[in-house]
Structures are given as C-alpha cells and as structure tokens.
Design a protein around this motif. Structure first.
Motif, PDB file in Angstrom:
ATOM      1  N   ASP A  42       8.290  78.482  55.532  1.00 34.07           N
ATOM      2  CA  ASP A  42       8.281  79.442  56.376  1.00 34.07           C
ATOM      3  C   ASP A  42       9.407  79.446  57.606  1.00 34.07           C
ATOM      4  O   ASP A  42       9.159  78.414  58.059  1.00 34.07           O
ATOM      5  N   PRO A  43      10.333  80.133  57.693  1.00 30.08           N
ATOM      6  CA  PRO A  43      11.219  79.940  58.882  1.00 30.08           C
ATOM      7  C   PRO A  43      10.666  79.668  60.280  1.00 30.08           C
ATOM      8  O   PRO A  43      11.169  78.922  61.060  1.00 30.08           O
ATOM      9  N   LEU A  49       7.501  74.187  64.578  1.00 28.15           N
ATOM     10  CA  LEU A  49       7.493  72.821  64.310  1.00 28.15           C
ATOM     11  C   LEU A  49       8.622  71.725  65.017  1.00 28.15           C
ATOM     12  O   LEU A  49       8.359  70.930  65.466  1.00 28.15           O
ATOM     13  N   ALA A  50       9.708  72.372  64.775  1.00 27.43           N
ATOM     14  CA  ALA A  50      11.124  71.961  65.418  1.00 27.43           C
ATOM     15  C   ALA A  50      10.729  71.428  66.804  1.00 27.43           C
ATOM     16  O   ALA A  50      11.182  70.581  67.626  1.00 27.43           O
ATOM     17  N   TYR A  51      10.359  72.864  67.591  1.00 24.36           N
ATOM     18  CA  TYR A  51      10.061  72.883  68.986  1.00 24.36           C
ATOM     19  C   TYR A  51       9.021  71.966  69.438  1.00 24.36           C
ATOM     20  O   TYR A  51       9.244  71.044  70.564  1.00 24.36           O
ATOM     21  N   LEU A  52       7.919  71.943  68.673  1.00 22.98           N
ATOM     22  CA  LEU A  52       6.931  70.875  68.884  1.00 22.98           C
ATOM     23  C   LEU A  52       7.392  69.370  68.933  1.00 22.98           C
ATOM     24  O   LEU A  52       7.058  68.660  69.684  1.00 22.98           O
ATOM     25  N   LEU A  53       8.223  69.324  67.899  1.00 22.69           N
ATOM     26  CA  LEU A  53       8.599  67.888  67.638  1.00 22.69           C
ATOM     27  C   LEU A  53       9.565  67.155  68.924  1.00 22.69           C
ATOM     28  O   LEU A  53       9.842  66.348  69.227  1.00 22.69           O
ATOM     29  N   ILE A  68      10.035  81.574  72.177  1.00 25.80           N
ATOM     30  CA  ILE A  68      10.842  80.634  71.333  1.00 25.80           C
ATOM     31  C   ILE A  68      11.256  81.258  70.094  1.00 25.80           C
ATOM     32  O   ILE A  68      12.157  81.126  69.860  1.00 25.80           O
ATOM     33  N   VAL A  69       9.990  81.787  69.329  1.00 21.99           N
ATOM     34  CA  VAL A  69      10.367  82.557  68.303  1.00 21.99           C
ATOM     35  C   VAL A  69      10.556  84.296  68.255  1.00 21.99           C
ATOM     36  O   VAL A  69      10.569  84.742  67.276  1.00 21.99           O
ATOM     37  N   ASN A  70      10.573  84.483  69.612  1.00 19.23           N
ATOM     38  CA  ASN A  70      10.540  86.156  69.829  1.00 19.23           C
ATOM     39  C   ASN A  70       9.452  86.806  69.006  1.00 19.23           C
ATOM     40  O   ASN A  70       9.883  87.804  68.321  1.00 19.23           O
ATOM     41  N   GLU A  73       2.177  86.799  70.744  1.00 18.23           N
ATOM     42  CA  GLU A  73       1.283  85.443  71.056  1.00 18.23           C
ATOM     43  C   GLU A  73       0.351  85.569  69.346  1.00 18.23           C
ATOM     44  O   GLU A  73       0.266  84.562  68.911  1.00 18.23           O
ATOM     45  N   PRO A  74      -0.404  86.620  68.935  1.00 17.58           N
ATOM     46  CA  PRO A  74      -1.288  86.701  67.989  1.00 17.58           C
ATOM     47  C   PRO A  74      -0.538  86.378  66.590  1.00 17.58           C
ATOM     48  O   PRO A  74      -0.868  85.879  65.818  1.00 17.58           O
ATOM     49  N   THR A  75       0.726  86.709  66.430  1.00 17.08           N
ATOM     50  CA  THR A  75       1.654  86.349  65.293  1.00 17.08           C
ATOM     51  C   THR A  75       1.948  84.986  65.307  1.00 17.08           C
ATOM     52  O   THR A  75       1.744  84.241  64.194  1.00 17.08           O
ATOM     53  N   VAL A  76       2.259  84.365  66.245  1.00 20.09           N
ATOM     54  CA  VAL A  76       2.497  82.788  66.551  1.00 20.09           C
ATOM     55  C   VAL A  76       1.273  82.170  66.091  1.00 20.09           C
ATOM     56  O   VAL A  76       1.389  81.042  65.676  1.00 20.09           O
ATOM     57  N   SER A  77       0.166  82.677  66.697  1.00 17.79           N
ATOM     58  CA  SER A  77      -1.123  82.098  66.404  1.00 17.79           C
ATOM     59  C   SER A  77      -1.290  81.986  65.070  1.00 17.79           C
ATOM     60  O   SER A  77      -1.994  80.927  64.551  1.00 17.79           O
ATOM     61  N   HIS A  78      -0.929  82.857  64.433  1.00 14.98           N
ATOM     62  CA  HIS A  78      -1.408  82.995  62.761  1.00 14.98           C
ATOM     63  C   HIS A  78      -0.505  81.770  62.252  1.00 14.98           C
ATOM     64  O   HIS A  78      -0.970  81.088  61.083  1.00 14.98           O
ATOM     65  N   HIS A  79       0.662  81.898  62.663  1.00 15.32           N
ATOM     66  CA  HIS A  79       1.638  80.757  61.887  1.00 15.32           C
ATOM     67  C   HIS A  79       1.075  79.506  62.284  1.00 15.32           C
ATOM     68  O   HIS A  79       1.179  78.456  61.512  1.00 15.32           O
ATOM     69  N   LEU A  80       0.604  79.350  63.410  1.00 11.81           N
ATOM     70  CA  LEU A  80       0.326  77.903  63.911  1.00 11.81           C
ATOM     71  C   LEU A  80      -1.204  77.575  63.201  1.00 11.81           C
ATOM     72  O   LEU A  80      -1.212  76.466  62.860  1.00 11.81           O
TER      73      LEU A  80
END
Length: 136
Positions: A42-43, A49-53, A68-70, A73-80
């Motif tokens: 998933d892009p 992951l690139a940011y965290l690394l 970072i991904v615009n 937070e709920p959407t980012v939490s889903h991906h995380l």
C-alpha cells in the motif's frame, strides 16, 4: 472468489532463508511472508514506514505521521494497525498519544527471504527507470 489469508496471532520473524535456496517454501513461512508483504503493498503504508525508518529511534506518534501523508489521524491509525498486526511495527501508549516503532527484525527477515544474493548492480540509467515503473 479470492482466497483470504488466515489471521495470525504469531507474527514472529520469518525463519526461512532466501526463496531461491529451496524448491519449496514451508506453508507457515509462506503465510508469514505473505501477511507482511500484503501489509506493505500500500503506498501510504510504504510512506509511513519510510518516514519511521528515517527517524532516530525509528519511532513516531500518530499525530506526527498524519501530516506526512496528508491524511486524518484515524486513517493513519488504520494503516499503522495493519503494519502492527503484521509484525512490522509495535505500538506503545505515551499518555494520550500512541507511538509506533519499526521492528527491525521483521524488515530484515523480509529482506533475507527475498535476497537471492545474485542481484546485479543496476546502472544509474536502469535505476532511474526502475523508480519510474508505471509512471507515464
């Protein structure tokens, strides 16, 4: 109807060697690898992951990752959560915020499994083209 992978409670690092070293891949190892690759496919997750690394402790708060991904937070939490469930990230609550951290062993296990040891170094021209695959 497409098959779905079973949910795994054990997301320990993949224990098999490079794929080209054996004519078959143990089913448990294949499932573990597939779960991680599916989480990475998933892009937005790759961007996260690139940011965290790139962070000093390979860690960041959800509130820092959303811009970072615009995305919200709920959407980012889903991906995380998808990355965490696959064993690629861990999370820890710090007061009101949640911090996610890379599990280096999981990344290394994927790399070891996919490494055939026979990769030729691409020329600068080939490398530039490979980064543009799918871009017109």
């Amino acid at each position: 109807m497409p098959k779905t992978l079973p949910l795994l409670d054990d997301v320990s690092p993949i224990c098999c060697g490079p794929l080209g070293n054996s004519p078959t891949l143990d089913l448990d190892d294949a499932i573990a690898l597939a779960v991680r690759l599916k989480a990475l496919a998933d892009p937005v997750r790759l961007q996260l992951l690139a940011y965290l690394l790139a962070q000093p402790n390979q860690e960041a708060c959800t509130c820092d990752l959303a811009p970072i991904v615009n995305l919200s937070e709920p959407t980012v939490s889903h991906h995380l959560k998808k990355l965490q469930t696959s064993g690629i990230l861990t999370k820890e609550r710090h007061g009101m915020s949640v911090h996610y951290r890379v599990v280096p062993e999981a990344i290394h296990a994927i790399a070891r499994t996919l490494d055939t040891g026979t990769w030729a170094q691409p020329s600068p021209d080939q490398e530039a083209r490979s980064c543009m695959v799918g871009v017109s």
